[in-house]
Design a protein around this motif. Structure first.
Motif, PDB file in Angstrom:
ATOM      1  N   ALA A   1       6.094 -45.316  21.496  1.00  0.00           N
ATOM      2  CA  ALA A   1       6.798 -45.604  22.740  1.00  0.00           C
ATOM      3  C   ALA A   1       7.346 -44.337  23.382  1.00  0.00           C
ATOM      4  CB  ALA A   1       7.926 -46.600  22.477  1.00  0.00           C
ATOM      5  N   ALA A   2       7.685 -43.325  22.562  1.00  0.00           N
ATOM      6  CA  ALA A   2       8.216 -42.076  23.101  1.00  0.00           C
ATOM      7  C   ALA A   2       7.126 -41.103  23.515  1.00  0.00           C
ATOM      8  CB  ALA A   2       9.128 -41.408  22.069  1.00  0.00           C
ATOM      9  N   GLY A   3       5.891 -41.341  23.124  1.00  0.00           N
ATOM     10  CA  GLY A   3       4.799 -40.443  23.490  1.00  0.00           C
ATOM     11  C   GLY A   3       4.520 -39.369  22.463  1.00  0.00           C
ATOM     12  N   LEU A   4       4.957 -39.553  21.207  1.00  0.00           N
ATOM     13  CA  LEU A   4       4.661 -38.598  20.137  1.00  0.00           C
ATOM     14  C   LEU A   4       3.332 -38.952  19.489  1.00  0.00           C
ATOM     15  CD1 LEU A   4       8.186 -38.424  18.481  1.00  0.00           C
ATOM     16  CD2 LEU A   4       7.191 -36.787  20.073  1.00  0.00           C
ATOM     17  N   GLN A   5       2.528 -37.925  19.178  1.00  0.00           N
ATOM     18  CA  GLN A   5       1.182 -38.155  18.663  1.00  0.00           C
ATOM     19  C   GLN A   5       0.984 -37.622  17.249  1.00  0.00           C
ATOM     20  OE1 GLN A   5      -1.433 -36.384  21.519  1.00  0.00           O
ATOM     21  NE2 GLN A   5      -0.540 -37.499  23.235  1.00  0.00           N
ATOM     22  N   ASP A   6       1.720 -36.572  16.861  1.00  0.00           N
ATOM     23  CA  ASP A   6       1.554 -35.956  15.546  1.00  0.00           C
ATOM     24  C   ASP A   6       2.922 -35.953  14.869  1.00  0.00           C
ATOM     25  OD1 ASP A   6      -1.211 -35.248  16.084  1.00  0.00           O
ATOM     26  OD2 ASP A   6      -0.400 -33.720  17.411  1.00  0.00           O
TER      27      ASP A   6
ATOM     28  N   GLY B   1      -1.307 -21.106  24.541  1.00  0.00           N
ATOM     29  CA  GLY B   1      -1.044 -22.523  24.317  1.00  0.00           C
ATOM     30  C   GLY B   1      -2.224 -23.290  23.741  1.00  0.00           C
ATOM     31  N   SER B   2      -3.187 -22.581  23.164  1.00  0.00           N
ATOM     32  CA  SER B   2      -4.359 -23.252  22.599  1.00  0.00           C
ATOM     33  C   SER B   2      -3.951 -24.052  21.381  1.00  0.00           C
ATOM     34  CB  SER B   2      -5.431 -22.231  22.242  1.00  0.00           C
ATOM     35  OG  SER B   2      -6.514 -22.845  21.624  1.00  0.00           O
ATOM     36  N   VAL B   3      -4.470 -25.257  21.272  1.00  0.00           N
ATOM     37  CA  VAL B   3      -4.132 -26.112  20.154  1.00  0.00           C
ATOM     38  C   VAL B   3      -5.239 -26.134  19.109  1.00  0.00           C
ATOM     39  CG1 VAL B   3      -2.672 -27.581  21.569  1.00  0.00           C
ATOM     40  CG2 VAL B   3      -5.092 -28.134  21.347  1.00  0.00           C
ATOM     41  N   HIS B   4      -6.265 -25.336  19.267  1.00  0.00           N
ATOM     42  CA  HIS B   4      -7.377 -25.333  18.329  1.00  0.00           C
ATOM     43  C   HIS B   4      -7.131 -24.290  17.259  1.00  0.00           C
ATOM     44  CE1 HIS B   4      -9.600 -28.054  20.883  1.00  0.00           C
ATOM     45  NE2 HIS B   4      -9.338 -27.284  21.902  1.00  0.00           N
TER      46      HIS B   4
ATOM     47  N   PRO C   1      -1.949 -30.469  15.573  1.00  0.00           N
ATOM     48  CA  PRO C   1      -2.703 -31.391  16.442  1.00  0.00           C
ATOM     49  C   PRO C   1      -3.760 -32.154  15.661  1.00  0.00           C
ATOM     50  CG  PRO C   1      -2.487 -29.236  17.468  1.00  0.00           C
ATOM     51  CD  PRO C   1      -1.979 -29.084  16.079  1.00  0.00           C
ATOM     52  N   GLY C   2      -3.899 -33.427  15.979  1.00  0.00           N
ATOM     53  CA  GLY C   2      -4.883 -34.281  15.344  1.00  0.00           C
ATOM     54  C   GLY C   2      -4.402 -34.942  14.070  1.00  0.00           C
TER      55      GLY C   2
END
Length: 429
Positions: free
Chosen positions: A372-377, A426-429, A356-357
């Motif tokens: 467009a697909a919603g992917l961030q990483d 499910g923590s992403v930190h 993440p990030g």
């Protein structure tokens, strides 16, 4: 011309032994431009002679004279002392000579009347002032009129309407056409008077009765004058109507979507180039378009279009991309499941999931598809050929054909557990 003549000119200034009172020897300049002290500078402003200035002062005083005692007395009746002081300060700050030499009166159709004090409302350029019930002095009670009062009010209102049409009174001798027009005007005035509020309500307070005829107390703001005809209405109607595309209508029926859902898609044309088709009639040139479409929440499609008309070709590619949209598996709705690899022709695309990030660190084509697909990483590499069409197709096939952990576990007969989901909530930190 002697060869040493130029040298003689150069060393003429360096000669010594001459007395200081002796004049300097003449030297010849090597350029045609006059020396700086000898140049005449162009003035920034046009010079005005004293005679012209006196004539200009006389013309300015004659055209724009100062206020005399009579005018000052009239101004004191209309304006407050503070306003008069502001007027005098403005008159002092403006030089009448500048107005005479630089000022210019407007001659266009939208000019304002120069000798107007702007005290009256212009029905075209000004909006009428709005007044409320707080501006009515005295009693504000109304009651319905009885039949006698209603007839008197209708007669009075109708006479007011006819007085606007005939300010000098109705002529005694009228022709047949003028008589017919007068009868129509009387009928129209009576009809308007019957619907006038003064014919329906009455009050003992005359100021309250006057508010019914005052447009400043009306809730409905009077519109500006417009040109109303059939052609204007038809033009407005055609301009406001949206031309329905049969292909878009068929697409909505096929996908069972609404126009609002269709407008919410992210559509971007990534590849545009011209192609030539060799036929027996000769070479036919057309435009090729490659477009992607996505909703930013897990749907992505790629479409192609080709046509002689650029607009038609792009429309084909957009419709094809929307029709080909497929679901993209996303881990935690932000990245892909593991590392992916896909090869199309000589192009090889490598996609890597990132924490993440991390963001989207890839070339612009894959960047647009991921967004467009919603992917961030996501990280990507294209070590071999970087043909745009093949990069887009390889990336799309890689994203669509991902192997999910459940499928891998089912094929191996094992049980896979997402550690972050089970042990860390499910923590992403």
């Amino acid at each position: 011309m002697s060869v040493c003549r130029s040298a003689r000119c150069l060393f003429s200034k360096a000669t010594t032994g001459l007395p200081k009172s002796a004049p300097a020897p003449a030297t010849r300049s090597f350029q045609t431009t006059a020396p700086r002290p000898a140049r005449r500078r162009r003035p920034h402003y046009p010079s005005i002679k004293a005679e012209e200035l006196q004539l200009l002062n006389k013309a300015a005083e004659a055209t724009y004279p100062k206020y005399d005692t009579t005018e000052t007395t009239l101004l004191e009746k209309r304006y407050t002392p503070d306003q008069i002081a502001a007027i005098k300060a403005a008159e002092t700050a403006i030089d009448t000579r500048d107005i005479l030499t630089q000022g210019q009166r407007r001659s266009d159709p939208w000019l304002l009347p120069y000798k107007d004090d702007l005290a009256e409302m212009d029905p075209v350029t000004d909006h009428a002032e709005k007044l409320s019930h707080k501006d009515i002095q005295g009693s504000k009670t109304f009651r319905y009129t009885n039949p006698v009062e209603r007839d008197e009010a209708i007669t009075q209102v109708a006479m007011e309407q006819l007085a606007k049409l005939y300010p000098d009174g109705v002529p005694e001798e009228l022709s047949a056409e003028a008589q017919a027009d007068l009868e129509d005007m009387v009928g129209t005035a009576m009809t308007q008077a019957a619907f006038d509020p003064r014919a329906i309500y009455t009050s003992k307070n005359p100021k309250a009765m006057a508010t019914m005829a005052d447009p400043r107390h009306s809730i409905v703001q009077p519109d500006l004058p417009r040109i109303e005809n059939r052609m204007m209405r038809q033009t407005t109607r055609l301009a406001n109507e949206e031309k329905e595309d049969p292909r878009e209508k068929q697409l909505l029926q096929y996908m069972r979507w609404t126009k609002k859902q269709l407008r919410g898609l992210t559509i971007k044309t990534l590849v545009v180039h011209g192609v030539v088709n060799q036929t027996r009639m000769g070479k036919i040139r057309s435009m090729y378009f490659l477009t992607i479409a996505g909703n930013g929440n897990g749907l992505l499609g790629v479409g192609e279009g080709k046509s002689v008309e650029p607009a038609d070709g792009r429309k084909q590619s957009v419709m094809s991309a929307i029709r080909n949209m497929k679901a993209i598996p996303r881990y935690e709705n932000r990245t892909i499941y593991g590392d992916l690899e896909k090869k199309v022709a000589a192009t090889r695309v490598l996609l890597y999931s990132r924490p993440p990030g991390f963001g989207l660190r890839c070339q612009h084509l894959i960047f647009e598809m991921a967004r467009a697909a919603g992917l961030q990483d996501l990280a990507a590499r294209t070590p071999r050929s970087r043909n745009k069409m093949n990069v887009i197709k390889a990336t799309w096939e890689a994203l669509v054909n991902q192997k999910l952990p459940d499928e891998i576990a089912r094929g191996r007969g094992k049980k896979l557990v997402d550690v972050r989901k089970v042990y860390y909530g499910g923590s992403v930190h």
